[in-house]
Design a protein around this motif. Structure first.
Motif, PDB file in Angstrom:
ATOM      1  N   LEU A 137      65.529  36.355  58.637  1.00  0.00           N
ATOM      2  CA  LEU A 137      65.725  36.085  60.068  1.00  0.00           C
ATOM      3  C   LEU A 137      64.583  35.230  60.614  1.00  0.00           C
ATOM      4  O   LEU A 137      64.814  34.252  61.330  1.00  0.00           O
ATOM      5  CB  LEU A 137      65.823  37.402  60.848  1.00  0.00           C
ATOM      6  N   GLU A 138      63.349  35.591  60.274  1.00  0.00           N
ATOM      7  CA  GLU A 138      62.200  34.812  60.738  1.00  0.00           C
ATOM      8  C   GLU A 138      62.265  33.389  60.207  1.00  0.00           C
ATOM      9  O   GLU A 138      61.999  32.430  60.941  1.00  0.00           O
ATOM     10  CB  GLU A 138      60.897  35.477  60.296  1.00  0.00           C
ATOM     11  N   LEU A 139      62.623  33.248  58.926  1.00  0.00           N
ATOM     12  CA  LEU A 139      62.741  31.921  58.329  1.00  0.00           C
ATOM     13  C   LEU A 139      63.785  31.086  59.068  1.00  0.00           C
ATOM     14  O   LEU A 139      63.548  29.929  59.400  1.00  0.00           O
ATOM     15  CB  LEU A 139      63.115  32.034  56.848  1.00  0.00           C
ATOM     16  N   ALA A 140      64.929  31.681  59.343  1.00  0.00           N
ATOM     17  CA  ALA A 140      66.013  30.955  60.018  1.00  0.00           C
ATOM     18  C   ALA A 140      65.598  30.494  61.415  1.00  0.00           C
ATOM     19  O   ALA A 140      65.816  29.336  61.785  1.00  0.00           O
ATOM     20  CB  ALA A 140      67.256  31.831  60.097  1.00  0.00           C
ATOM     21  N   LEU A 141      64.999  31.382  62.176  1.00  0.00           N
ATOM     22  CA  LEU A 141      64.591  31.014  63.540  1.00  0.00           C
ATOM     23  C   LEU A 141      63.454  30.001  63.523  1.00  0.00           C
ATOM     24  O   LEU A 141      63.452  29.049  64.317  1.00  0.00           O
ATOM     25  CB  LEU A 141      64.210  32.257  64.334  1.00  0.00           C
ATOM     26  N   ALA A 142      62.498  30.168  62.618  1.00  0.00           N
ATOM     27  CA  ALA A 142      61.392  29.214  62.522  1.00  0.00           C
ATOM     28  C   ALA A 142      61.910  27.845  62.086  1.00  0.00           C
ATOM     29  O   ALA A 142      61.418  26.806  62.544  1.00  0.00           O
ATOM     30  CB  ALA A 142      60.339  29.729  61.551  1.00  0.00           C
ATOM     31  N   PHE A 143      62.924  27.833  61.219  1.00  0.00           N
ATOM     32  CA  PHE A 143      63.531  26.575  60.791  1.00  0.00           C
ATOM     33  C   PHE A 143      64.174  25.864  61.977  1.00  0.00           C
ATOM     34  O   PHE A 143      64.001  24.662  62.161  1.00  0.00           O
ATOM     35  CB  PHE A 143      64.569  26.836  59.695  1.00  0.00           C
ATOM     36  N   VAL A 144      64.900  26.600  62.780  1.00  0.00           N
ATOM     37  CA  VAL A 144      65.532  26.006  63.966  1.00  0.00           C
ATOM     38  C   VAL A 144      64.464  25.468  64.915  1.00  0.00           C
ATOM     39  O   VAL A 144      64.579  24.369  65.446  1.00  0.00           O
ATOM     40  CB  VAL A 144      66.447  27.029  64.673  1.00  0.00           C
ATOM     41  N   LEU A 145      63.397  26.233  65.118  1.00  0.00           N
ATOM     42  CA  LEU A 145      62.317  25.796  66.006  1.00  0.00           C
ATOM     43  C   LEU A 145      61.612  24.544  65.479  1.00  0.00           C
ATOM     44  O   LEU A 145      61.055  23.772  66.255  1.00  0.00           O
ATOM     45  CB  LEU A 145      61.301  26.917  66.195  1.00  0.00           C
ATOM     46  N   ALA A 146      61.619  24.345  64.155  1.00  0.00           N
ATOM     47  CA  ALA A 146      60.964  23.178  63.562  1.00  0.00           C
ATOM     48  C   ALA A 146      61.771  21.903  63.751  1.00  0.00           C
ATOM     49  O   ALA A 146      61.250  20.808  63.567  1.00  0.00           O
ATOM     50  CB  ALA A 146      60.720  23.428  62.069  1.00  0.00           C
ATOM     51  N   HIS A 147      63.023  22.023  64.129  1.00  0.00           N
ATOM     52  CA  HIS A 147      63.880  20.845  64.295  1.00  0.00           C
ATOM     53  C   HIS A 147      63.477  20.119  65.574  1.00  0.00           C
ATOM     54  O   HIS A 147      63.399  20.736  66.644  1.00  0.00           O
ATOM     55  CB  HIS A 147      65.353  21.245  64.359  1.00  0.00           C
ATOM     56  N   PRO A 148      63.221  18.826  65.503  1.00  0.00           N
ATOM     57  CA  PRO A 148      62.700  18.103  66.669  1.00  0.00           C
ATOM     58  C   PRO A 148      63.635  18.034  67.878  1.00  0.00           C
ATOM     59  O   PRO A 148      63.153  17.846  68.989  1.00  0.00           O
ATOM     60  CB  PRO A 148      62.408  16.702  66.132  1.00  0.00           C
ATOM     61  N   VAL A 149      64.925  18.173  67.690  1.00  0.00           N
ATOM     62  CA  VAL A 149      65.823  18.075  68.844  1.00  0.00           C
ATOM     63  C   VAL A 149      66.187  19.433  69.432  1.00  0.00           C
ATOM     64  O   VAL A 149      66.890  19.497  70.432  1.00  0.00           O
ATOM     65  CB  VAL A 149      67.106  17.282  68.513  1.00  0.00           C
ATOM     66  N   VAL A 150      65.705  20.494  68.826  1.00  0.00           N
ATOM     67  CA  VAL A 150      66.009  21.832  69.331  1.00  0.00           C
ATOM     68  C   VAL A 150      64.919  22.247  70.307  1.00  0.00           C
ATOM     69  O   VAL A 150      63.737  22.216  69.977  1.00  0.00           O
ATOM     70  CB  VAL A 150      66.114  22.860  68.178  1.00  0.00           C
ATOM     71  N   THR A 151      65.320  22.599  71.506  1.00  0.00           N
ATOM     72  CA  THR A 151      64.338  23.041  72.492  1.00  0.00           C
ATOM     73  C   THR A 151      64.163  24.548  72.478  1.00  0.00           C
ATOM     74  O   THR A 151      63.103  25.054  72.811  1.00  0.00           O
ATOM     75  CB  THR A 151      64.734  22.599  73.915  1.00  0.00           C
ATOM     76  N   CYS A 152      65.226  25.257  72.082  1.00  0.00           N
ATOM     77  CA  CYS A 152      65.153  26.710  72.072  1.00  0.00           C
ATOM     78  C   CYS A 152      66.304  27.282  71.262  1.00  0.00           C
ATOM     79  O   CYS A 152      67.460  26.942  71.511  1.00  0.00           O
ATOM     80  CB  CYS A 152      65.230  27.229  73.515  1.00  0.00           C
ATOM     81  N   PRO A 153      65.984  28.147  70.282  1.00  0.00           N
ATOM     82  CA  PRO A 153      67.088  28.799  69.574  1.00  0.00           C
ATOM     83  C   PRO A 153      67.730  29.846  70.471  1.00  0.00           C
ATOM     84  O   PRO A 153      67.058  30.438  71.319  1.00  0.00           O
ATOM     85  CB  PRO A 153      66.411  29.449  68.365  1.00  0.00           C
ATOM     86  N   ILE A 154      68.996  30.046  70.313  1.00  0.00           N
ATOM     87  CA  ILE A 154      69.689  31.085  71.077  1.00  0.00           C
ATOM     88  C   ILE A 154      69.742  32.330  70.204  1.00  0.00           C
ATOM     89  O   ILE A 154      70.282  32.297  69.108  1.00  0.00           O
ATOM     90  CB  ILE A 154      71.105  30.625  71.468  1.00  0.00           C
ATOM     91  N   ILE A 155      69.133  33.374  70.687  1.00  0.00           N
ATOM     92  CA  ILE A 155      69.120  34.628  69.947  1.00  0.00           C
ATOM     93  C   ILE A 155      69.986  35.638  70.681  1.00  0.00           C
ATOM     94  O   ILE A 155      70.284  35.465  71.854  1.00  0.00           O
ATOM     95  CB  ILE A 155      67.681  35.155  69.735  1.00  0.00           C
ATOM     96  N   GLY A 156      70.374  36.693  69.998  1.00  0.00           N
ATOM     97  CA  GLY A 156      71.266  37.673  70.609  1.00  0.00           C
ATOM     98  C   GLY A 156      70.924  39.100  70.244  1.00  0.00           C
ATOM     99  O   GLY A 156      71.768  39.805  69.701  1.00  0.00           O
TER     100      GLY A 156
END
Length: 101
Positions: A35-54
């Motif tokens: 889970l941490e890897l997945a969210l950190a990966f999304v955060l590392a993407h330059p066009v992503v401003t915020c991952p949506i978590i639930g």
């Protein structure tokens, strides 16, 4: 529900499971949960401003917020790209995307 999505006798689902197993190894090697890897990966993407978590519980929220402090190195990001190349939505779709950086 679509039962074929979970049918491990189908090659496409076997490939998806193999990708998840490889990603779990990347997470383990990096010292993080999947889970941490997945969210950190999304955060590392330059066009992503915020991952949506639930999260549904405070415990889930706390575990998900840990990812905000994780910076994945290029070696980890490259391993993820090898397993799930950018632009693909499944483990078997043709690669058509762009690199994250």
């Amino acid at each position: 529900m679509l039962p074929e999505r979970y049918d491990l006798s189908l090659p496409v689902n076997q490939q998806k499971l193999a990708a998840v197993i490889e990603l779990q190894q990347v997470a383990d090697d990096a010292g993080h949960s999947l889970l941490e890897l997945a969210l950190a990966f999304v955060l590392a993407h330059p066009v992503v401003t915020c991952p949506i978590i639930g999260p549904r519980t405070m415990e889930q929220l706390e575990s998900q917020l840990l990812a905000a402090d994780i910076t994945l190195g290029d070696d980890v990001l490259d391993r993820i790209d090898e397993i799930a190349p950018p632009g693909r939505t499944s483990a078997v779709q043709t690669r058509v995307g762009h690199r994250r950086r």
